[in-house]
Design an enzyme around this catalytic site. Structure first.
Site, mmCIF file in Angstrom:
data_model
loop_
_atom_site.group_PDB
_atom_site.id
_atom_site.type_symbol
_atom_site.label_atom_id
_atom_site.label_comp_id
_atom_site.label_asym_id
_atom_site.label_seq_id
_atom_site.Cartn_x
_atom_site.Cartn_y
_atom_site.Cartn_z
ATOM 1 N NE ARG A 176 -16.605 -11.504 51.372
ATOM 2 C CZ ARG A 176 -17.192 -12.547 51.976
ATOM 3 N NH1 ARG A 176 -17.995 -12.363 53.003
ATOM 4 N NH2 ARG A 176 -16.974 -13.769 51.535
ATOM 5 C CE LYS B 158 -22.493 -18.401 56.284
ATOM 6 N NZ LYS B 158 -22.587 -18.113 54.845
ATOM 7 N NE ARG C 201 -13.178 -15.241 51.752
ATOM 8 C CZ ARG C 201 -14.272 -15.730 52.320
ATOM 9 N NH1 ARG C 201 -14.823 -15.106 53.352
ATOM 10 N NH2 ARG C 201 -14.818 -16.837 51.857
ATOM 11 N NE ARG D 163 -19.538 -23.862 53.679
ATOM 12 C CZ ARG D 163 -19.024 -22.692 54.088
ATOM 13 N NH1 ARG D 163 -18.623 -22.540 55.331
ATOM 14 N NH2 ARG D 163 -18.947 -21.676 53.252
ATOM 15 N NE ARG E 215 -16.967 -18.768 48.498
ATOM 16 C CZ ARG E 215 -16.818 -17.480 48.814
ATOM 17 N NH1 ARG E 215 -16.294 -16.630 47.942
ATOM 18 N NH2 ARG E 215 -17.182 -17.039 49.989
HETATM 19 P P1 AMP Z 1 -16.635 -19.151 54.304
HETATM 20 O O1 AMP Z 1 -15.703 -18.158 54.895
HETATM 21 O O2 AMP Z 1 -17.615 -19.699 55.337
HETATM 22 O O3 AMP Z 1 -17.333 -18.673 53.072
HETATM 23 O O4 AMP Z 1 -15.758 -20.426 53.895
HETATM 24 C C1 AMP Z 1 -14.754 -20.314 52.893
HETATM 25 C C2 AMP Z 1 -14.316 -21.682 52.441
HETATM 26 O O5 AMP Z 1 -13.788 -22.422 53.542
HETATM 27 C C3 AMP Z 1 -15.424 -22.565 51.883
HETATM 28 O O6 AMP Z 1 -15.686 -22.303 50.520
HETATM 29 C C4 AMP Z 1 -14.814 -23.948 52.088
HETATM 30 O O7 AMP Z 1 -13.833 -24.236 51.137
HETATM 31 C C5 AMP Z 1 -14.119 -23.798 53.423
HETATM 32 N N1 AMP Z 1 -15.047 -24.124 54.547
HETATM 33 C C6 AMP Z 1 -15.489 -23.287 55.525
HETATM 34 N N2 AMP Z 1 -16.323 -23.909 56.372
HETATM 35 C C7 AMP Z 1 -16.417 -25.186 55.916
HETATM 36 C C8 AMP Z 1 -17.134 -26.322 56.341
HETATM 37 N N3 AMP Z 1 -17.954 -26.286 57.412
HETATM 38 N N4 AMP Z 1 -16.985 -27.471 55.657
HETATM 39 C C9 AMP Z 1 -16.165 -27.529 54.575
HETATM 40 N N5 AMP Z 1 -15.496 -26.486 54.110
HETATM 41 C C10 AMP Z 1 -15.594 -25.317 54.751
#
Ligand code: AMP
Length: 369
Positions: A307, A193, A313, A268, A325
Site C-alpha cells: 500500500r 478495515k 502515507r 484503540r 504500529r
Molecule cells: P489508521 O489509519 O487507523 O491506521 O491510523 C493511523 C494513525 O493515526 C495511527 O497509527 C495513530 O497514530 C493515529 N490514530 C488513529 N486512530 C487512533 C486512535 N483511535 N487513537 C490513537 N491514535 C490513533
C-alpha cells in the site's frame, strides 16, 4: 445515566429546578390562602419528598397529613387505584390542598375526589409538582402546577420504577432506545478495515468514521490538531486519548441524524472504549458489535508495504514503523477484544481472502445483530 431493574434513565429535571418549582408553588398558595390555615394532604407514596420540601417552604402555619393510594404498576398507570390509608381526621369546613408528586392520567385524582365527596370541606385545591398534559384524561381542575412534562415515564424525587428510584434527589426520564446500528470495525493496521467500511456503509446506510482519516485530513490542512497528531503518527504511535476522544466526539456530533456508525480505528484503548460507550449513551444508543478482521502479522506487513507504494502515507513506507504500529496494536489495542467479549459483542472474522468474500463474512455478522 442510571439503570433501575432492566431500564435505563437519563437526567431530566435537576434538583435546583425542582426546588424552584416547589418554592413558587408555596408562595402562590400562601398568597392565595391569606390567613387561612390549610390542611395539606400528601398522596403516598410518591409525594413524600414534595410534601416535605413544600411545607418547609410554606411561610405560614399549616397542617400536614397523608393518605395512601397505590396507582402505578411498573411503567403503566394502573386502572385499579387502591385506597390503603384514608382520611383520619374531620375536615369539615377546612381548606384542603392536595399535594401530588405527579398527575398523569388523573385516575388517582378521581379517587381523591371520591374520598372528599362527603367530607364537607370548605374548598378542595389540587397542587402537583409534575403534570403530564398529554396523558391527562379528566376534567378536574388543577389549581397549582409546578412543572409540565411530556408523557414519558420518570423516576426520582419520590417517583419509583417498581420500587426503585424514590430516593433520587433529581428526576430521570426513561431512555427510549433508538434503533441505531453501531459497529466497531476492529483489527490490526492493514487488516482491511477502511476498504470494508466503504462497502458496509453503503450497504447499511451507516456513517463511517475513521480516526486515522480524520487525523490525515487535519495534517493535510495543517491544523493545530494535525500538527500534534503527526508527531505521533509518523512514528507509528498512538495519538493521546484525550485528543482522539475529543475529535471523535466532534465527528459523531456532526452526524446527529445518523442511523448508525462504523467506527474504524476507534476505539484503540480502554479509555477510548469507555468514552465511546458514554457517547453512545447520550444518543440513547450503544455499540452493537465489535467485528474484528483477523490477519497474520506477516501478511499485514506485506500488505502495508504494498500500500505504501501508492498511499503516500509516511507510516506505510517504512517496515520498522509498520512493525511498530502492529506492536502498538498488540500492546494497547488488542485488549479491547476482552472489553467487548465481556458484553458478548465480539465477533472475529477471517480477514484473508478476496475483498468481496470478506464483505460477505462481515455482512453475515451484521445481519444477526
Ligand atoms: P489508521 O489509519 O487507523 O491506521 O491510523 C493511523 C494513525 O493515526 C495511527 O497509527 C495513530 O497514530 C493515529 N490514530 C488513529 N486512530 C487512533 C486512535 N483511535 N487513537 C490513537 N491514535 C490513533
Amino acid at each position: 445515566m442510571i439503570k433501575l431493574h432492566d431500564k435505563y434513565f437519563k437526567p431530566f429535571i435537576s434538583a435546583k429546578e425542582i426546588d424552584d418549582a416547589i418554592s413558587r408553588m408555596a408562595t402562590d398558595i400562601a398568597n392565595d390562602l391569606g390567613d387561612e390555615i390549610p390542611v395539606f394532604i400528601g398522596i403516598l407514596n410518591g409525594s413524600f419528598m414534595v410534601v416535605s420540601d413544600f411545607v418547609k417552604k410554606y411561610p405560614k402555619p399549616c397542617e400536614v397529613t397523608f393518605i395512601k393510594l397505590a396507582s402505578y404498576e411498573g411503567l403503566k398507570s394502573s386502572d385499579d387505584i387502591q385506597r390503603l390509608i384514608g382520611l383520619t381526621q374531620d375536615l369539615t369546613g377546612r381548606t384542603v390542598v392536595i399535594l401530588e408528586d405527579i398527575i398523569d392520567s388523573g385516575k388517582t385524582l378521581a379517587e381523591v375526589h371520591r374520598i372528599f365527596k362527603g367530607e364537607n370541606v370548605k374548598q378542595l385545591l389540587i397542587a402537583t409538582l409534575f403534570y403530564k398534559p398529554e396523558a391527562y384524561k379528566k376534567d378536574y381542575k388543577l389549581h397549582y402546577v409546578g412543572i409540565e412534562i411530556p408523557n414519558k415515564f420518570i423516576v426520582g424525587f419520590g417517583l419509583d420504577y417498581d420500587g426503585l428510584g424514590r430516593d433520587i434527589p433529581e428526576v430521570y426520564q426513561i431512555k427510549t432506545i433508538e434503533h441505531m446500528t453501531n459497529i466497531v470495525l476492529f483489527g490490526p493496521p492493514g487488516a482491511g478495515k477502511g476498504t470494508q467500511a466503504e462497502f458496509l456503509k453503503a450497504q447499511y446506510n451507516l456513517v463511517h468514521i475513521s480516526t486515522g482519516d480524520v487525523f490525515r485530513y487535519n495534517i493535510k490542512n495543517e491544523t493545530a490538531l494535525g500538527t500534534l497528531a503527526r508527531s505521533y503518527m509518523d512514528k507509528g504511535e498512538l495519538v493521546p486519548d484525550e485528543v482522539t476522544i475529543k475529535m471523535l466526539n466532534a465527528e459523531v456530533d456532526k452526524n446527529a441524524d445518523a442511523v448508525g456508525f462504523i467506527f474504524d480505528g476507534f476505539p484503540r484503548t480502554n479509555a477510548q472504549a469507555k468514552a465511546l460507550d458514554e457517547l453512545m449513551a447520550t444518543k440513547d444508543s450503544h455499540i452493537n458489535a465489535m467485528i474484528a478482521l483477523e490477519v497474520d502479522d506477516e501478511v499485514l506487513v506485506q500488505r502495508l508495504l504494498e500500500r505504501g507504494k501508492t498511499s503516500g502515507r509516511a507510516d506505510d513506507a517504512d517496515e520498522a514503523i509498520i512493525r511498530n504500529r502492529i506492536t502498538e496494536y498488540y500492546n494497547k489495542t488488542a485488549i479491547l477484544k476482552d472489553y467487548y467479549s465481556a458484553e458478548n459483542k465480539y465477533f472475529g472474522v477471517n480477514g484473508i481472502g478476496s475483498i468481496e468474500a470478506i464483505t460477505v463474512r462481515l455482512s453475515e455478522v451484521i445481519d444477526t445483530l
